[in-house]
Design a protein around this motif. Structure first.
Motif, PDB file in Angstrom:
ATOM      1  N   UNK A  44       0.837  -1.193   0.000  1.00 50.70           N
ATOM      2  CA  UNK A  44       0.000   0.000   0.000  1.00 50.70           C
ATOM      3  C   UNK A  44       0.876   1.248   0.000  1.00 50.70           C
ATOM      4  N   UNK A  45       1.930   1.224   0.774  1.00 50.90           N
ATOM      5  CA  UNK A  45       2.852   2.369   0.769  1.00 50.90           C
ATOM      6  C   UNK A  45       3.498   2.540  -0.606  1.00 50.90           C
ATOM      7  N   UNK A  46       3.876   1.438  -1.240  1.00 50.41           N
ATOM      8  CA  UNK A  46       4.560   1.493  -2.538  1.00 50.41           C
ATOM      9  C   UNK A  46       3.614   1.850  -3.686  1.00 50.41           C
ATOM     10  N   UNK A  47       2.426   1.243  -3.724  1.00 47.18           N
ATOM     11  CA  UNK A  47       1.537   1.405  -4.881  1.00 47.18           C
ATOM     12  C   UNK A  47       0.467   2.481  -4.729  1.00 47.18           C
ATOM     13  N   UNK A  48       0.197   2.912  -3.506  1.00 45.60           N
ATOM     14  CA  UNK A  48      -0.861   3.904  -3.292  1.00 45.60           C
ATOM     15  C   UNK A  48      -0.282   5.188  -2.703  1.00 45.60           C
ATOM     16  N   UNK A  49       0.290   5.092  -1.518  1.00 46.09           N
ATOM     17  CA  UNK A  49       0.740   6.277  -0.798  1.00 46.09           C
ATOM     18  C   UNK A  49       1.867   6.988  -1.550  1.00 46.09           C
ATOM     19  N   UNK A  50       2.899   6.259  -1.913  1.00 43.98           N
ATOM     20  CA  UNK A  50       4.050   6.866  -2.600  1.00 43.98           C
ATOM     21  C   UNK A  50       3.666   7.629  -3.855  1.00 43.98           C
ATOM     22  N   UNK A  51       2.950   6.978  -4.802  1.00 49.39           N
ATOM     23  CA  UNK A  51       2.566   7.699  -6.028  1.00 49.39           C
ATOM     24  C   UNK A  51       1.669   8.919  -5.770  1.00 49.39           C
TER      25      UNK A  51
END
Length: 148
Positions: A44-51
């Motif tokens: 979730x951090x990589x695919x949602x939050x970061x972008x």
């Protein structure tokens, strides 16, 4: 299912923002949510939050909110029969690779896309019920608590 809460998009002044659910995205069946059982906090951090933060660095992660999928699917029109929302798995979108397995879309159900189905009060009530479904558990909660 879980909804990632970013300030100020989905969360503002200690509560869900008035724009927590985009009517446009719900009509398109493209409001992104996460299947808790098929996601990890790292994904979730990589695919949602970061972008999302990369697109707008003024955004900050607040946490997440959880709803039971069946609670969302059980929200009905005043006839008590027409389901207003649907949830569809969406791990690959438009051929985009690298999306995560737990990605899903939330949207208005097909019967609601008929001209004249909605009046403003009905849609407002439906969105309030949808938001309430995400209030059933601790809000906001940490991604690590949600995606164990």
């Amino acid at each position: 299912m879980a909804l990632v809460l970013l300030n100020p998009d989905q969360w503002k002044d200690g509560d869900f923002s008035s724009a927590v659910f985009s009517r446009k995205r719900l009509k398109q069946g493209a409001q992104s949510v996460c299947r808790v059982a098929h996601s990890t906090a790292a994904e979730i951090r990589r695919h949602v939050v970061g972008p999302q933060i990369a697109k707008d660095p003024s955004r900050t992660l607040v946490g997440g909110a959880v709803a039971i999928c069946e609670d969302i699917r059980s929200i009905t029109a005043s006839d008590g029969l027409t389901r207003l929302f649907c949830v569809v798995d969406a791990p690959v979108i438009n051929g985009k690779t690298g999306d995560y397995l737990g990605h899903a879309h939330l949207g208005f159900s097909e019967p609601t896309n008929v001209d004249g189905f909605w009046n403003l009060n009905d849609r407002t009530a439906a969105l309030a019920q949808l938001t309430d479904a995400f209030r059933k558990f601790t809000v906001p909660d940490s991604l690590e608590s949600i995606f164990q």
